[in-house]
Scaffold this motif. Structure first.
Motif, PDB file in Angstrom:
ATOM      1  N   UNK A  86       0.824  -1.219   0.000  1.00 52.15           N
ATOM      2  CA  UNK A  86       0.000   0.000   0.000  1.00 52.15           C
ATOM      3  C   UNK A  86       0.854   1.264   0.000  1.00 52.15           C
ATOM      4  N   UNK A  87       0.552   2.137  -0.949  1.00 51.89           N
ATOM      5  CA  UNK A  87       1.206   3.432  -1.001  1.00 51.89           C
ATOM      6  C   UNK A  87       2.598   3.463  -1.604  1.00 51.89           C
ATOM      7  N   UNK A  88       3.126   2.316  -2.047  1.00 54.50           N
ATOM      8  CA  UNK A  88       4.494   2.304  -2.564  1.00 54.50           C
ATOM      9  C   UNK A  88       4.595   3.073  -3.876  1.00 54.50           C
ATOM     10  N   UNK A  89       3.844   2.660  -4.888  1.00 53.52           N
ATOM     11  CA  UNK A  89       3.922   3.311  -6.204  1.00 53.52           C
ATOM     12  C   UNK A  89       3.479   4.764  -6.128  1.00 53.52           C
ATOM     13  N   UNK A  90       2.373   5.026  -5.440  1.00 53.30           N
ATOM     14  CA  UNK A  90       1.879   6.402  -5.343  1.00 53.30           C
ATOM     15  C   UNK A  90       2.850   7.272  -4.558  1.00 53.30           C
ATOM     16  N   UNK A  91       3.515   6.693  -3.557  1.00 55.49           N
ATOM     17  CA  UNK A  91       4.488   7.447  -2.768  1.00 55.49           C
ATOM     18  C   UNK A  91       5.700   7.841  -3.589  1.00 55.49           C
ATOM     19  N   UNK A  92       6.198   6.922  -4.418  1.00 54.33           N
ATOM     20  CA  UNK A  92       7.336   7.227  -5.284  1.00 54.33           C
ATOM     21  C   UNK A  92       6.969   8.317  -6.281  1.00 54.33           C
ATOM     22  N   UNK A  93       5.807   8.164  -6.915  1.00 51.83           N
ATOM     23  CA  UNK A  93       5.360   9.159  -7.898  1.00 51.83           C
ATOM     24  C   UNK A  93       5.163  10.525  -7.245  1.00 51.83           C
ATOM     25  N   UNK A  94       4.647  10.541  -6.027  1.00 52.00           N
ATOM     26  CA  UNK A  94       4.421  11.810  -5.325  1.00 52.00           C
ATOM     27  C   UNK A  94       5.751  12.498  -4.992  1.00 52.00           C
ATOM     28  N   UNK A  95       6.741  11.714  -4.590  1.00 48.53           N
ATOM     29  CA  UNK A  95       8.042  12.301  -4.280  1.00 48.53           C
ATOM     30  C   UNK A  95       8.725  12.841  -5.533  1.00 48.53           C
ATOM     31  N   UNK A  96       8.529  12.160  -6.646  1.00 48.57           N
ATOM     32  CA  UNK A  96       9.087  12.662  -7.915  1.00 48.57           C
ATOM     33  C   UNK A  96       8.428  13.980  -8.276  1.00 48.57           C
ATOM     34  N   UNK A  97       7.105  14.034  -8.147  1.00 48.10           N
ATOM     35  CA  UNK A  97       6.361  15.230  -8.534  1.00 48.10           C
ATOM     36  C   UNK A  97       6.665  16.412  -7.616  1.00 48.10           C
ATOM     37  N   UNK A  98       6.834  16.136  -6.320  1.00 47.81           N
ATOM     38  CA  UNK A  98       7.063  17.224  -5.362  1.00 47.81           C
ATOM     39  C   UNK A  98       8.524  17.670  -5.298  1.00 47.81           C
ATOM     40  N   UNK A  99       9.422  16.827  -5.805  1.00 49.23           N
ATOM     41  CA  UNK A  99      10.843  17.144  -5.731  1.00 49.23           C
ATOM     42  C   UNK A  99      11.531  16.541  -4.529  1.00 49.23           C
ATOM     43  N   UNK A 100      10.761  15.896  -3.633  1.00 41.68           N
ATOM     44  CA  UNK A 100      11.352  15.321  -2.423  1.00 41.68           C
ATOM     45  C   UNK A 100      12.306  14.179  -2.729  1.00 41.68           C
ATOM     46  N   UNK A 101      12.188  13.601  -3.913  1.00 46.48           N
ATOM     47  CA  UNK A 101      13.025  12.458  -4.246  1.00 46.48           C
ATOM     48  C   UNK A 101      14.487  12.844  -4.408  1.00 46.48           C
ATOM     49  N   UNK A 102      14.763  14.149  -4.507  1.00 47.95           N
ATOM     50  CA  UNK A 102      16.159  14.558  -4.694  1.00 47.95           C
ATOM     51  C   UNK A 102      17.024  14.249  -3.474  1.00 47.95           C
ATOM     52  N   UNK A 103      16.392  13.931  -2.336  1.00 46.70           N
ATOM     53  CA  UNK A 103      17.189  13.522  -1.170  1.00 46.70           C
ATOM     54  C   UNK A 103      17.961  12.243  -1.452  1.00 46.70           C
ATOM     55  N   UNK A 104      17.406  11.399  -2.332  1.00 44.91           N
ATOM     56  CA  UNK A 104      18.126  10.177  -2.690  1.00 44.91           C
ATOM     57  C   UNK A 104      19.191  10.435  -3.752  1.00 44.91           C
ATOM     58  N   UNK A 105      19.155  11.619  -4.343  1.00 44.34           N
ATOM     59  CA  UNK A 105      20.147  11.979  -5.358  1.00 44.34           C
ATOM     60  C   UNK A 105      21.374  12.651  -4.748  1.00 44.34           C
TER      61      UNK A 105
END
Length: 276
Positions: A86-105
């Motif tokens: 639950x929430x895995x795919x939507x969570x990844x997509x949301x972080x990409x859209x919000x820019x929060x995923x850059x913490x992993x970059x």
């Protein structure tokens, strides 16, 4: 290697401590998960009683006796508990859209590695806490299990559950990373969840589908999320077919692992971060 192991243990330990907050929810949720089985028991009892009244001898539906059918639904609850993300795919997509995923970059933590450990911690805590309600339910329903696995079939069943977890994780992670190419993936995720619920065998044993649809459905990976582990336990898949099934499940898991890695590598190359 030592530093990677230390990082993995730290992430897993912290994730387990975090999920322990929900131990009460997990225990109650595990019990509630089995409530629909009550409806299934009455439904299939009525179906098999009507068929028994109209014929003689042992009554089966797609090779399933009444006890097998109820046992199948109980076992798919376990399968889906392993493969549910639950929430895995939507969570990844949301972080990409919000820019929060850059913490992993910018930090030396691999996103897939982190999320896999986080989900593993969730499952460990869930099954550790839910063991009591699971045991109670299966004890009360023990009469539906006419036969139980013997010897190495137990190992095959456990292996199918573990691979169901990995397959579901990498499959949904790959879907979530479509967010690198599309601004919104919720519609695609809804379609996937709908197809998964139907074609994974969670709704009914896919043996019940008419030909050639039963063959077609068994060619796609969704059956390994619910149907296949239950079929292994019930002895519906044996011998060479069992070995082949485990090999194909492993191949699908590896394929989606590679796909998720490919999506991450190529997605981050074209990614531009916005927002926080």
């Amino acid at each position: 290697m030592a530093s990677t192991a230390t990082a993995a243990w730290t992430i897993l330990r912290i994730s387990i401590e975090e999920r322990l907050v929900y131990r009460g929810d997990f225990m109650l949720g595990a019990l509630m998960r089995f409530l629909p089985i009550v409806t299934q028991i009455f439904l299939w009892a009525a179906i098999f009683s009507a068929m028994q009244a109209a014929t003689t001898g042992n009554v089966t539906v797609a090779g399933y006796r009444y006890q097998d059918m109820v046992a199948y639904y109980l076992l798919t609850m376990i399968s889906r508990a392993f493969s549910s993300m639950p929430g895995l795919a939507s969570g990844i997509a949301r972080e990409i859209r919000s820019g929060a995923i850059k913490r992993f970059l910018v930090q030396p933590v691999d996103m897939l590695f982190f999320l896999l450990l986080y989900r593993a911690a969730h499952k460990l805590v869930y099954y550790g806490v839910a063991l009591i309600p699971f045991a109670v339910v299966f004890y009360l329903c023990r009469g539906f299990f006419v036969e139980t696995p013997q010897g190495w079939v137990w190992a095959a069943y456990v292996a199918s559950l573990l691979m169901a977890f990995l397959l579901a994780f990498f499959l949904e992670a790959a879907i979530g990373m479509l967010g690198f190419w599309f601004l919104e993936v919720s519609s695609l995720l809804f379609v996937y969840m709908l197809l998964s619920f139907f074609f994974s065998g969670h709704m009914f044993p896919i043996d019940m589908l008419p030909q050639p649809w039963a063959v077609v459905v068994k060619l796609i990976p969704l059956q390994y999320l619910a149907y296949f582990p239950a079929a292994v336990f019930l002895g519906k898949v044996q011998g060479v077919a069992l070995v082949q099934g485990l090999a194909v499940q492993a191949a699908w898991t590896l394929a989606f692992f590679v796909l998720a890695r490919w999506a991450w590598r190529h997605g981050t190359r074209r990614y531009s971060a916005f927002g926080g």
